[in-house]
Design an enzyme around this catalytic site. Structure first.
Site, PDB file in Angstrom:
ATOM      1  CD1 TRP A 259      -3.073   1.275   0.712  1.00  0.00           C
ATOM      2  CD2 TRP A 259      -1.541   2.452   1.852  1.00  0.00           C
ATOM      3  NE1 TRP A 259      -3.571   2.540   0.909  1.00  0.00           N
ATOM      4  CE2 TRP A 259      -2.649   3.284   1.606  1.00  0.00           C
ATOM      5  CE3 TRP A 259      -0.444   2.974   2.533  1.00  0.00           C
ATOM      6  CZ2 TRP A 259      -2.713   4.595   2.046  1.00  0.00           C
ATOM      7  CZ3 TRP A 259      -0.486   4.293   2.974  1.00  0.00           C
ATOM      8  CH2 TRP A 259      -1.633   5.086   2.731  1.00  0.00           C
ATOM      9  CG  HIS A 292     -11.553  -1.607   2.762  1.00  0.00           C
ATOM     10  ND1 HIS A 292     -10.200  -1.739   2.856  1.00  0.00           N
ATOM     11  CD2 HIS A 292     -11.766  -0.477   2.043  1.00  0.00           C
ATOM     12  CE1 HIS A 292      -9.622  -0.740   2.201  1.00  0.00           C
ATOM     13  NE2 HIS A 292     -10.550   0.048   1.716  1.00  0.00           N
ATOM     14  NE  ARG A 294      -3.073  -0.868   5.525  1.00  0.00           N
ATOM     15  CZ  ARG A 294      -3.473   0.311   5.042  1.00  0.00           C
ATOM     16  NH1 ARG A 294      -4.042   0.395   3.874  1.00  0.00           N
ATOM     17  NH2 ARG A 294      -3.301   1.399   5.744  1.00  0.00           N
TER      18      ARG A 294
HETATM   19  C1  BGC Z   1       0.365   7.562   0.261  1.00  0.00           C
HETATM   20  C2  BGC Z   1      -0.561   7.536  -0.922  1.00  0.00           C
HETATM   21  C3  BGC Z   1      -1.986   7.553  -0.419  1.00  0.00           C
HETATM   22  C4  BGC Z   1      -2.191   8.751   0.459  1.00  0.00           C
HETATM   23  C5  BGC Z   1      -3.609   8.914   0.958  1.00  0.00           C
HETATM   24  C6  BGC Z   1       0.056   8.757   1.128  1.00  0.00           C
HETATM   25  O1  BGC Z   1       0.878   8.753   2.275  1.00  0.00           O
HETATM   26  O2  BGC Z   1       1.702   7.616  -0.175  1.00  0.00           O
HETATM   27  O3  BGC Z   1      -0.314   6.411  -1.696  1.00  0.00           O
HETATM   28  O4  BGC Z   1      -2.871   7.580  -1.494  1.00  0.00           O
HETATM   29  O5  BGC Z   1      -1.301   8.721   1.533  1.00  0.00           O
HETATM   30  O6  BGC Z   1      -4.039   7.863   1.709  1.00  0.00           O
END
Ligand code: BGC
Length: 348
Positions: A259, A292, A294
């Site tokens: 993520w 949801h 993670r």
């Molecule tokens: C992340 C992004 C994400 C954003 C919002 C940032 O710290 O690098 O990928 O979309 O946070 O959640």
């Protein structure tokens, strides 16, 4: 005899002249060619020719989309109006736990094999919606339920592609979107690509799923964050880029496993190309995020800051032009094209 020797000499000289001429043109050609690559590196490559491993089954499945008359785009319909008369603005979204795919299919009879075009006018843009996915069936169902009528009210010619990551390796949203792009352009010359998270449902159909002169970020606000932009450079969730814009930045990086960070990387690519991100008004660009936890298999990417620091030097060689993958299957479902793909795993 004297005449003969002179003629021979002349033809020998003629050959030299031709040879030297040829040599000079080759040198001139090399000089021009190397000059150009230095200057531009503008990704004029055709990914369909260079990157993608074809599979025969896929070609067979595709033949229907290329058959003349499947899409009526060439017929003499008038262009759809600038503003669709079917728009309703903000609408109340429902997330019934009893909803099932058959219900959604029966409400979208005009959609065939994931694609739709307005019956009575020629759509202003042809748009491919790309949704990366794994183990989020319910979210996908809710999204399809809302997105199909939403796009039809906007009078678009569109198709929805769900790109499903095969196997248990850590999730890679960005690479799946690259695959979606590379596969979708085999079907049709889509002008616009909407890069769409599966858990974000648009609340207002005046948030148009069409591309602009500049890359467009469609999620200004979400219910879970008080409908505020997360941060100034936020470029995640749902974005719209033309084919040219996406090619210009070489698509996404393929190296963000887990993520976070891949959308920031895309923003850096956009800025490096001197493009500016545009957004619709905040009262329109509103989304509901379906709750949801993670996902397992999509842990926070601890490398993302390090990777982000390298975008400037990596983007040319890491993206659409280096995206290797193996298609597992392509199913033309009634409401979407389901592409299952093996994208490998992170190199440790
Ligand atoms: C992340 C992004 C994400 C954003 C919002 C940032 O710290 O690098 O990928 O979309 O946070 O959640």
């Amino acid at each position: 005899m004297g005449l003969c020797t002179a003629a021979k000499k002349f033809s020998r000289r003629g050959k030299y002249v031709v040879l030297i001429g040829l040599l000079l043109s080759v040198l001139a050609w090399i000089a021009t060619f190397s000059g150009e690559t230095d200057k531009t590196i503008s990704f004029n490559f055709d990914p369909t020719l260079t990157l993608v491993r074809q599979d025969k089954l896929r070609d067979k499945l595709n033949s229907w989309t290329r058959a003349p008359g499947h899409w009526n785009l060439s017929t003499e319909k008038d262009e759809c109006p600038k503003e669709s008369p079917l728009l309703v603005g903000a609408s109340k979204l429902s997330f019934e736990s009893s909803l099932n795919l058959k219900d959604v299919e029966s409400k979208n009879k005009g959609v065939a094999k994931g694609a739709y075009e307005p019956a009575d006018c020629k759509a202003r843009q042809s748009v491919a919606i790309l949704i990366p996915h794994r183990n989020r069936e319910k979210h996908l169902l809710y999204l399809l339920h809302h997105l199909h009528p939403f796009l039809q009210r906007q009078q678009l010619h569109y198709a929805i592609y769900v790109i499903h990551q095969a196997g248990d390796a850590i999730f890679n949203r960005a690479k799946l979107l690259n695959v979606g792009y590379l596969e979708a352009i085999k079907d049709f010359s889509w002008e616009c690509f909407i890069l769409h998270d599966v858990d974000l449902v648009p609340e207002n159909d005046r948030n148009l799923y069409i591309c602009d002169q500049q890359p467009k970020h469609l999620v200004v606000g979400r219910n879970v964050t008080g409908y505020k932009l997360r941060y100034k450079g936020y470029f995640g969730g749902v974005t719209a880029m033309t084919k040219d814009q996406f090619l210009k930045v070489n698509g996404f990086s393929n190296n963000y496993w887990g993520w976070g960070g891949e959308d920031d990387d895309l923003r850096v690519r956009v800025e490096l190309q001197k493009m500016t991100i545009v957004r619709p008004p905040a009262d329109v660009a509103r989304y509901t995020m379906v709750f949801h936890k993670r996902d397992s298999g999509n842990q926070i990417n601890k490398n993302r800051m390090r990777l982000l620091g390298q975008t400037t030097k990596m983007w040319r060689n890491d993206g659409l032009n280096s995206c290797s993958y193996k298609i597992v299957s392509v199913e033309r479902m009634p409401l979407y094209v389901n592409i299952t793909v093996d994208i490998g795993q992170p190199q440790s």
